[in-house]
Design an enzyme around this catalytic site. Structure first.
Site, PDB file in Angstrom:
ATOM      1  N   GLN A 132       0.720  -1.314   0.087  1.00 31.31           N
ATOM      2  CA  GLN A 132       0.071  -0.197  -0.210  1.00 31.31           C
ATOM      3  C   GLN A 132       1.033   1.239  -0.004  1.00 31.31           C
ATOM      4  O   GLN A 132       1.714   1.316   0.970  1.00 31.31           O
ATOM      5  CB  GLN A 132      -0.942   0.095   1.344  1.00 31.31           C
ATOM      6  N   LEU A 170       4.140  11.645   5.981  1.00 27.64           N
ATOM      7  CA  LEU A 170       2.909  11.925   5.196  1.00 27.64           C
ATOM      8  C   LEU A 170       2.526  13.514   5.053  1.00 27.64           C
ATOM      9  O   LEU A 170       2.534  14.005   6.227  1.00 27.64           O
ATOM     10  CB  LEU A 170       1.941  11.141   5.371  1.00 27.64           C
ATOM     11  N   GLU A 186      -3.826  14.332   2.503  1.00 23.80           N
ATOM     12  CA  GLU A 186      -4.608  14.778   1.375  1.00 23.80           C
ATOM     13  C   GLU A 186      -5.358  16.143   1.376  1.00 23.80           C
ATOM     14  O   GLU A 186      -5.585  16.542   0.449  1.00 23.80           O
ATOM     15  CB  GLU A 186      -5.345  13.648   0.979  1.00 23.80           C
TER      16      GLU A 186
END
Lengths: 571, 82
Positions: free
Chosen positions: A221, A233, A236
């Site tokens: 993933q 990260l 989003e």
């Protein structure tokens, strides 16, 4: 630790070996929660959870194991609650459940609240609850020990492990009636990974060297936007607030790939576009290996108020202030779906038969419940369900064994000691950092989130070249006490096994399924989204010897309910 | 230069491998840039910080929480700056 608890509470002498203090394992990074169809907030059913998991897996998950996991989920979560896990609660005292991507009611109809969490610290709380309970049950922890190799006798039965105490570099045999690996994933094979440095696939390397095949290793993933070179990260939400992806020419390239949604296209579309830009030479930076996420046009007040933490992450890990300059980003590896092949009893299975005395659970194992793609919150559930079931299998197995341990088979012990000796004596060798960087760059460029036929074929050649580097690693520090250079060299020997398994398995699988997406897999009525059930509805088994690939069928037969029939996967 | 027990220093180095990537990255830089210049008292303070659970440690490094002990707080300031 879930397995150790079950074993210790059954009165068995249980040793847990860990490279780091047990509550500092990478499970601590799991924030999202653990899924169980408790139905505390609204109607839910394990069959709905099972459907979501099978669909998420793109039908590569084994339906017997998935049924078992989803049925057991409410039990293991309730047990964990009794162990003192501080779950978030409803006003009536029951466990609070929240919605999570992919969790649906009534077989894909509408979202359902199924995730149980302890704030954003679910993994941390779980580790602490299980550790405390293990201490009470007298589990013996060997902390800062690194297992080196599996010991198998002439018939292949597992007798334990050879391990090194980091403080002294002393190598010791741990002979046991039953051995379980819960060694986590190997996300560090990629240049960009969210995984902590300890995630070096040690169990996978040991299993591969001991002749155990690795299953479905082509499935990983990825998250589209990790800070290039760091892996941390970038949420989003940044694109949601108006962030724009740009290539080396400064072009807003998503306009070409998704004219309507542009930068707000789905995760896989964005990842694919980013990789295509990089592959076609429009990547940024000296290695042309990333793209840029631009929010310089946004009002600094919006950045501060709507995207808290993003500026800090960018300054700290990318070295740029996103108010002034764009953030370098790249699709980033997050979770490994494949692993050591097991059944839902946690027994390691080779050629259809359990390997006596060997068990695996968690990210290092492949039961397979995640198939080609994992449903969010099923990873913590995997630990609980298969940690427990494997321990129960171990208890039954140990009861059938004679009281005395068998004669120790020494061949594997000698091989393992020779491996460390080779490293200690190597001269004119390769620096560990150089070999690791070569591996990580090769995996990222040739076997990332979106894959190309020629790149994969070339990647196989390259990774076999990197393997030769790994076989000649040299360390300058030969000391015995907490020798990190030696530990990192041994970790790299585990990573390279995973890297080879991944590249070779991915090269062979000519379809797209779940997280394995190929540019050359045609989207036709017979192969929707490139998924080719006629030829590829099967598990890959990679063996280290000769890089041999074999396949075994997916188990589409659940334990008590009807098969969840094949369907095109769309959300 | 420190007169710290070299074995203890290596142990500290290993214990700076954590369960969270963000901490690994910060501590790697800390060792590359700043650790060698620490005094024995500062190393002692860092050792105490290493006993924090990873989640609490990261919160402190990210400035979401602070430590009361002034010696530990001084080390945290260094970690926030690397």
């Amino acid at each position: 630790m879930r397995a150790a608890l079950q074993l210790s509470e059954a009165g068995l002498k249980t040793a847990v070996l860990s490279k780091v203090f047990p509550t500092r394992s990478h499970t601590v990074a799991a924030q999202g929660g653990v899924s169980a169809s408790l139905g505390n907030s609204e109607e839910d059913h394990w069959t709905w959870h099972m459907y979501d998991t099978v669909k998420g897996s793109d039908w590569l998950g084994d339906q017997d194991a998935i049924e078992f996991m989803c049925r057991e989920a409410p039990k293991v979560v309730t047990e964990l609650e009794h162990y003192g896990m501080p779950f978030d609660r409803n006003a009536d005292g029951t466990i609070y459940q929240r919605p999570f991507g992919g969790h649906m009611s009534n077989f894909g109809e509408k979202p359902v609240r199924r995730a149980c969490a302890a704030a954003d610290r679910t993994g941390h709380a779980m580790l602490h609850a299980l550790y405390q309970r293990n201490v009470r049950a007298n589990t013996h922890f060997f902390v800062e020990w690194m297992a080196l190799d599996l010991i198998r006798d002439a018939d292949g039965n597992v007798q334990g492990v050879i391990a090194m105490e980091m403080e002294t570099s002393e190598i010791v045999v741990f002979q046991a009636k039953a051995t379980l690996f819960a060694t986590g994933g190997a996300g560090r094979i990629y240049a960009s990974s969210t995984n902590a440095f300890i995630n070096t696939g040690d169990g996978l390397g040991m299993a591969a060297r001991a002749g155990i095949p690795l299953e479905d290793m082509e499935f990983w993933q990825f998250h589209p936007t990790g800070v290039a070179g760091a892996g941390v990260l970038i949420t989003e939400g940044v694109r949601g607030e108006g962030g724009i992806l740009r290539n080396s020419a400064g072009e807003r390239f998503m306009e070409r790939y998704a004219p309507n949604a542009k930068d707000l296209a789905s995760r896989d579309v964005v990842s694919r576009a980013m990789v295509t830009e990089i592959n076609e030479g429009r990547g940024c930076g000296p290695n042309k290996d990333h793209v840029l996420l631009d929010i310089t046009h946004l009002d600094p007040d919006v950045i501060m108020s709507k995207l808290p933490g993003i500026r800090e992450i960018s300054i700290k890990f990318a070295g740029v202030d996103p108010i002034k300059a764009p953030i370098p980003v790249v699709p980033t590896c997050h979770y490994q779906m494949g692993g050591i092949p097991t059944n839902y009893h946690g027994e390691v299975v080779v050629d259809g038969k359990p390997v006596h005395g060997f068990y695996a659970a968690g990210e290092c194992a492949c039961a397979s419940v995640h198939g080609a793609n994992r449903l969010g919150t099923n990873s913590l559930l995997d630990l609980l369900v298969f940690g427990k079931s494997s321990a129960n299998s171990m208890i039954d197995f140990i009861k059938q064994q004679p009281l005395e341990l068998p004669q120790l088979a020494t061949a594997d012990v000698e091989r393992s000691v020779a491996r460390v000796e080779r490293l200690n004596k190597q001269t004119n060798g390769v620096a560990v950092n150089d070999a690791r960087t070569a591996m990580q760059r090769t995996m990222q460029a040739h076997c990332g989130v979106f894959r190309f036929k020629d790149m994969l074929a070339e990647g196989v050649e390259k990774i076999l070249e990197v393997e030769k580097m790994v076989q000649k690693t040299e360390i300058s520090d030969k000391s015995s006490v907490f020798n990190m250079a030696r530990i990192e060299a041994l970790e790299l020997e585990n990573l390279i096994e995973v890297a080879k398994a991944t590249m070779i398995s991915a090269n062979a699988r000519t379809e797209s399924r779940g997280a394995h997406v190929r540019d050359d897999a045609p989207d036709t009525p017979e192969t929707p989204n490139g998924r080719d059930d006629a030829n590829w509805l099967k598990h890959t088994l990679w063996s280290r010897e000769g890089n041999r690939l074999e396949y075994k069928p997916v188990n589409l037969q659940p334990l008590t309910v009807d098969t969840i029939a094949l369907k095109t996967r769309s959300y | 230069m420190t007169a710290y027990d070299p074995i203890e220093l290596k142990r500290i180095r290993w214990r700076s491998r954590r369960g969270l990537l963000e901490l690994d990255l910060v501590l790697e830089r800390f060792f590359a840039q700043r650790f060698d210049a620490l005094s024995p008292a500062e190393i002692d303070a860092y050792k105490r910080i290493l006993d924090l659970p990873d989640t609490d440690f990261l919160d402190v490094v990210n400035g979401k929480a602070d430590l009361d002990d002034p010696e530990e707080a001084a080390i945290i300031e260094i970690l926030r700056s690397v």
